[in-house]
Design an enzyme around this catalytic site. Structure first.
Site, mmCIF file in Angstrom:
data_model
loop_
_atom_site.group_PDB
_atom_site.id
_atom_site.type_symbol
_atom_site.label_atom_id
_atom_site.label_comp_id
_atom_site.label_asym_id
_atom_site.label_seq_id
_atom_site.Cartn_x
_atom_site.Cartn_y
_atom_site.Cartn_z
ATOM 1 N N LYS A 1 0.838 -1.195 0.000
ATOM 2 C CA LYS A 1 0.000 0.000 0.000
ATOM 3 C C LYS A 1 0.876 1.249 0.000
ATOM 4 C CE LYS A 1 -3.955 2.037 2.489
ATOM 5 N NZ LYS A 1 -4.874 1.887 3.647
ATOM 6 N N SER B 1 -9.689 1.994 2.785
ATOM 7 C CA SER B 1 -8.790 2.676 1.870
ATOM 8 C C SER B 1 -7.807 1.744 1.170
ATOM 9 C CB SER B 1 -8.014 3.757 2.632
ATOM 10 O OG SER B 1 -7.214 3.165 3.652
ATOM 11 N N SER C 1 -10.100 -0.411 7.048
ATOM 12 C CA SER C 1 -9.531 -0.245 5.710
ATOM 13 C C SER C 1 -8.804 -1.450 5.150
ATOM 14 C CB SER C 1 -8.577 0.962 5.695
ATOM 15 O OG SER C 1 -9.303 2.156 5.831
#
Length: 485
Positions: free
Chosen positions: A79, A154, A178
């Site tokens: 990420k 996210s 997330s």
């Protein structure tokens, strides 16, 4: 069978037996990315030159007969809020579009020590603020199960890349759901560890008392292996838990006989899609059939979790994002006439609308005259939510419910309605407020879209969470279902 269908343990065996090389695994990963990422858009940046050079070195180690750990040579996605030395780390924000770190996050150092191969940085909601991946400053990631739907957020890029078969596992971060919510939407396994179990050093801060790094994988066993590699005390993180790390893989016994499962009535009430509720109830029957005891409980302060979370998270974001001023790093406006204009214009041009919204909300909640009414009250509610869990865990081993109240929604469907978007995290947020571990595992399809089963455990009891998830997985085939891209 595609190599992607193999468990990490099976891939490791194939590498050691020289049935496949690290170079071939990396080739397959980049080939798959070239084939499907134009549609899925999970990646922001590829690190192909470094990955291929490292693959050649690792193949030489195998030829020399050097034994390695399970993650050795496996392509992984990271990420883009996890700092990676020499690789642009943007947090999917224009503000950091030119930021190339000179150091590694602790989890990156641990992955490199395990000799996993990061192949690129994954898309996300800007600064991890969002639940759909539509808040990225660069492009929206799409759900591999239905390209017209969101992958969740996210960590949407992290979930989508695993679901699409582009990498063997990925790392995400979880502030209010997330990791787990996108895992549910994309039909993969997502684990949010206990707060402090995995170092946050090098994770770009959103809300420091809530953020936690964790793995997204194809199955529970792989999740246990990745967690084993990244967990542990880190003196560079003042919130890191100095505890002994157990052998998570040995906990995967498949035995849940006599285990006590609590099902909060609030988690299956109004707002939960009937098809989602049905899949959760089916999953509970599977666990009952394995000898677990399932009983309904109440977590009475759950209804206040979303309000408390958005006050606390936004307040911490307001403080954490004050460092982005156009002076030390990140973009700087070219149009300012003085220092104050430079601050104002750099932040106006660099931040997207959701980040600005949360900074404004957090600054208001922390301001003189409102601190006691909002921020302090939210902290008190957080304590009540933690006490709810403590009381339930005095009599039960795990808490189980849906990961999200619905399946993945359509792109653009909620982007103009922030409140509805925030409510998608209503079932995951309490876990972050309490600082406890939880995992989302696939438990079926509703109208052709994945549904996630959330298993919540006591602080630092990832072993039980993984054991229950693995037992369910071994008696179902939902984790083997793949999207047809």
């Amino acid at each position: 069978m595609s190599l992607f269908e193999l468990r990490l343990q099976e891939l490791h065996t194939q590498l050691l037996d020289k049935k496949v090389s690290v170079t071939e695994l990396v080739d397959q990963s980049y080939k798959r990315i070239a084939e499907v990422d134009g549609k899925v858009k999970a990646f922001l940046k590829l690190d192909e030159e470094n990955a291929r050079r490292s693959a050649k070195t690792l193949d030489e180690q195998i030829a020399a007969g050097e034994s390695r750990g399970i993650l050795f040579g496996l392509p992984a996605g990271i990420k883009d809020n996890i700092v990676t030395e020499g690789v642009t780390t943007t947090c999917a924000s224009k503000f950091l579009s030119n930021y190339t770190p000179v150091y590694d996050a602790t989890v990156m150092r641990k992955l490199k020590e395990a000799q996993a191969l990061p192949v690129g940085k994954l898309n996300m909601d800007e600064f991890a603020m969002g639940g759909s991946n539509e808040n990225s400053a660069f492009h929206a990631t799409r759900n591999p199960w239905d390209l017209d739907r969101v992958p969740g957020g996210s960590s949407g890029g992290s979930a989508a890349s695993v679901a699409a078969g582009e990498v063997y596992f990925s790392l995400g971060s979880d502030t209010g759901g997330s990791i787990r919510q996108p895992a549910a939407y994309c039909g993969v396994v997502g684990l949010k560890p206990t707060y402090g179990l995995v170092s946050r050093f090098g994770l770009v801060a959103f809300a420091s008392s809530l953020d936690q790094i964790g793995p997204l994988t194809k199955n529970v066993e792989d999740s246990a292996y990745v967690l084993q590699s990244i967990a542990g005390h880190d003196p560079q993180d003042s919130t890191s838990a100095n505890v002994e790390i157990p052998d998570y893989v040995s906990a995967l016994t498949g035995d849940v006989k006599g285990l006590r499962i609590a099902v909060p009535k609030e988690y299956l009430g109004a707002g939960v899609d009937p098809q989602v509720k049905e899949k959760i109830q089916d999953a509970l029957r599977v666990l009952e059939g394995l000898g677990a005891v399932v009983e309904e409980v109440s977590l009475p302060h759950s209804e206040y979790a979303v309000a408390a979370y958005y006050l606390l998270a936004s307040s911490e974001a307001s403080s954490n994002l004050a460092r982005y001023d156009g002076v030390r790093y990140g973009i700087r406006t070219d149009n300012a006439n003085n220092l104050l204009e430079m601050y104002h214009m750099s932040r106006s041009e660099g931040f997207g609308p959701e980040v600005k919204r949360r900074i404004m909300l957090g600054t208001y909640a922390l301001s003189s005259g409102y601190y006691d009414a909002y921020y302090l009250k939210a902290q008190k509610v957080r304590t009540l939510i933690k006490q709810d869990f403590d009381q339930v865990f005095a009599n039960y081993d795990v808490v189980i419910g849906p990961t999200a109240p619905t399946t993945a929604f359509r792109l653009g469907e909620q982007v103009g309605d922030p409140l509805t978007m925030y409510l998608n995290d209503i079932l995951t947020i309490p876990v972050n407020l309490a600082g406890i571990p939880a995992i989302s595992v696939p438990c079926g399809l509703a109208s052709g879209l994945p549904v996630g089963l959330q298993i919540i455990g006591k602080a630092l009891d990832e072993s039980t969470v993984l054991r229950v998830a693995h037992a369910f997985e071994q008696n179902t085939d939902f984790h083997k279902q793949r999207p047809q891209l």
